[in-house]
Design an enzyme around this catalytic site. Structure first.
Site, PDB file in Angstrom:
ATOM      1  N   CYS A 156       3.811 -55.712  23.286  1.00 28.61           N
ATOM      2  CA  CYS A 156       3.053 -54.585  22.722  1.00 28.61           C
ATOM      3  C   CYS A 156       1.912 -55.137  21.868  1.00 28.61           C
ATOM      4  O   CYS A 156       1.000 -55.741  22.422  1.00 28.61           O
ATOM      5  CB  CYS A 156       3.956 -53.598  21.988  1.00 28.61           C
ATOM      6  SG  CYS A 156       5.195 -54.256  20.861  1.00 28.61           S
ATOM      7  N   SER A 157       1.970 -54.960  20.560  1.00 29.10           N
ATOM      8  CA  SER A 157       0.848 -55.432  19.735  1.00 29.10           C
ATOM      9  C   SER A 157       1.316 -55.792  18.328  1.00 29.10           C
ATOM     10  O   SER A 157       0.599 -55.568  17.362  1.00 29.10           O
ATOM     11  CB  SER A 157      -0.232 -54.349  19.668  1.00 29.10           C
ATOM     12  OG  SER A 157       0.339 -53.126  19.249  1.00 29.10           O
ATOM     13  N   CYS A 158       2.533 -56.340  18.205  1.00 29.32           N
ATOM     14  CA  CYS A 158       3.088 -56.687  16.890  1.00 29.32           C
ATOM     15  C   CYS A 158       2.157 -57.657  16.162  1.00 29.32           C
ATOM     16  O   CYS A 158       1.659 -58.618  16.750  1.00 29.32           O
ATOM     17  CB  CYS A 158       4.469 -57.310  17.054  1.00 29.32           C
ATOM     18  SG  CYS A 158       5.634 -56.157  17.807  1.00 29.32           S
ATOM     19  N   CYS A 174       1.623 -60.956  20.945  1.00 36.08           N
ATOM     20  CA  CYS A 174       2.744 -60.073  21.241  1.00 36.08           C
ATOM     21  C   CYS A 174       2.547 -59.634  22.688  1.00 36.08           C
ATOM     22  O   CYS A 174       1.687 -58.798  22.966  1.00 36.08           O
ATOM     23  CB  CYS A 174       2.753 -58.866  20.305  1.00 36.08           C
ATOM     24  SG  CYS A 174       4.004 -57.646  20.771  1.00 36.08           S
TER      25      CYS A 174
END
Lengths: 225, 206
Positions: free
Chosen positions: B113-115, B110
């Site tokens: 962000c940090s999906c 991702c």
């Protein structure tokens, strides 16, 4: 123009340091608290996922780069709590605050609600009247990686994949449109596609021309090619 | 066009600069205002620390390796199929399984962000959230994979999945050789977290 979080393709970040599954889920106690406070506050229902993401993304580039992962979370949480009027800057400064409005008391994420709340999640698939413009196999071109409603607003089209030719390889129905949803524009659901970009289209020095990068992109980000 | 006017009001700057104190400060204030319940915080931490993690994903992979009908259903409707096993929830509302083969190697990132598919893999590790992984996985996936000890033949096509929407991806790696007739439980023990992100392979059969 982009914001600091949009770092796909950037140079200079050094090597990735794997943990091979050995790292603790939460390296420090405060990481766990930061996650829990953020999740619990989200359940007050005063902002949505896209507003919460945008709150992190609009940390200043200096703060974003300097802060560790959960520092970003907790700082962005403070900002959105103030922006939504749940707390004041004075309260943040003094760390003392009057009891919140009674209207919020039913929304408080109590321990009894946790199991159910976390297991439900928040699906983004919606019915939509927006006509599906593209089919699997269609060639498309992505637009500029900018929010078209608001200068500097939230968008999920990364700049490395902006104004590039790709191919539709998946269709997922209509989903909440983050560019509207992050800024009070309602859910505005529209068709969501998976678009495949050839590595050589994205990068001057692609590692291997047969490699692909796949992104999930909303219809508004795309035009026919 | 309106400008994003909140840019200049960074309320967090009044908080203590030390991260531990900063979290404590906001937690204390929210509790004193009656906006969060301390017992709920403990329950949230317990959920992600002890109940949800890559063991969930490993059970899905092991079943996909063992049961061809399940395998077909999994790729037809991943979300529904894994929900039937009890894996659904926050950050896993829409899930897609990706199949690694000799021809195609999938890896997940991702960049924005940090999906990450929480119900199947838990909270993402530090490296997944690092600037280096987010910046480089899309541009030079093979160099990044080499840093994980994964080398692929040039004939294998790499597909990097950048999780830009609410679809969460996880990889079904290739079944290790020499595991014919193994139980799902024994197979699941070979499935590493990284093999389900695409930055690793399952363990070899011993």
């Amino acid at each position: 123009m982009s914001r600091i979080h949009d770092m796909g393709g950037r140079f200079g970040d050094g090597v990735v340091i794997p943990d091979f599954g050995k790292e603790a889920v939460f390296e420090k106690d405060w990481h766990a608290r930061a996650l829990a406070v953020t999740v619990a506050s989200g359940f007050l229902g005063q902002w949505n996922l896209d507003e919460s993401r945008h709150s992190r993304e609009k940390l200043s580039p200096t703060d974003y780069s300097k802060f560790s992962y959960y520092e970003k979370w907790i700082s962005a949480l403070s900002d959105i709590l103030v922006a939504k009027g749940l707390i004041s800057v004075e309260e943040l400064q003094s760390l003392h605050g009057a009891r919140a409005l009674d209207s919020l008391s039913d929304r408080v994420f109590t321990a009894e609600k946790v199991a159910d709340g976390l297991s439900k999640g928040g699906p983004t698939l919606r019915d939509s009247a927006v006509v599906q413009l593209f089919r699997i196999g269609d060639s498309v071109k992505s637009k500029l990686a900018e929010n078209r409603f608001l200068s500097g607003g939230h968008t999920r089209l990364p700049k490395y994949a902006a104004q590039k030719a790709g191919k539709i390889v998946g269709f997922h129905g209509s989903h909440i449109f983050p560019d509207a949803h992050a800024h009070g524009g309602g859910e505005a659901p529209e068709p969501l596609y998976t678009v495949a970009f050839e590595a050589s289209t994205l990068w001057e020095h692609a590692e291997n021309p047969s490699d692909l990068v796949m992104l999930d992109l909303w219809q508004s980000y795309l035009e026919p090619l | 066009m309106p400008h994003d006017s909140d840019d200049h009001t960074h309320a967090h700057s009044v908080l203590p600069s030390d991260a531990t104190l900063r979290v404590k400060a906001i937690e204390t204030l929210l509790i004193s205002k009656g906006l969060i319940d301390p017992a709920a915080l403990d329950a949230i931490v317990d959920t992600y620390q002890n109940k949800i993690g890559p063991k969930n994903g490993a059970m899905v992979v092991a079943r996909a390796w063992s049961d061809s009908a399940f395998y077909d259903t999994l790729f037809y409707d991943t979300t529904e199929t894994v929900a039937d096993m009890g894996f659904y929830g926050r950050q896993g509302e829409h899930i897609m399984a990706l199949q690694n083969t000799d021809e195609i190697h999938n890896i997940v990132v991702c960049t924005l962000c940090s999906c990450y598919p929480w119900p199947l893999l838990g909270i993402p590790p530090s490296w997944y959230k690092s600037d280096a992984y987010r910046a480089r996985a899309v541009r030079e996936p093979r160099k990044v994979l080499a840093e994980f000890g994964v080398t692929l033949p040039s004939e294998t096509s790499v597909r990097v999945w950048d999780s830009t929407a609410e679809l969460r991806y996880f990889v079904i790696p290739q079944r290790p050789k020499g595991t014919e007739g193994w139980s799902e439980k024994r197979l699941a023990a070979l499935v590493t977290r990284d093999s389900m992100i695409g930055t690793g392979f399952p363990k070899d059969a011993q």
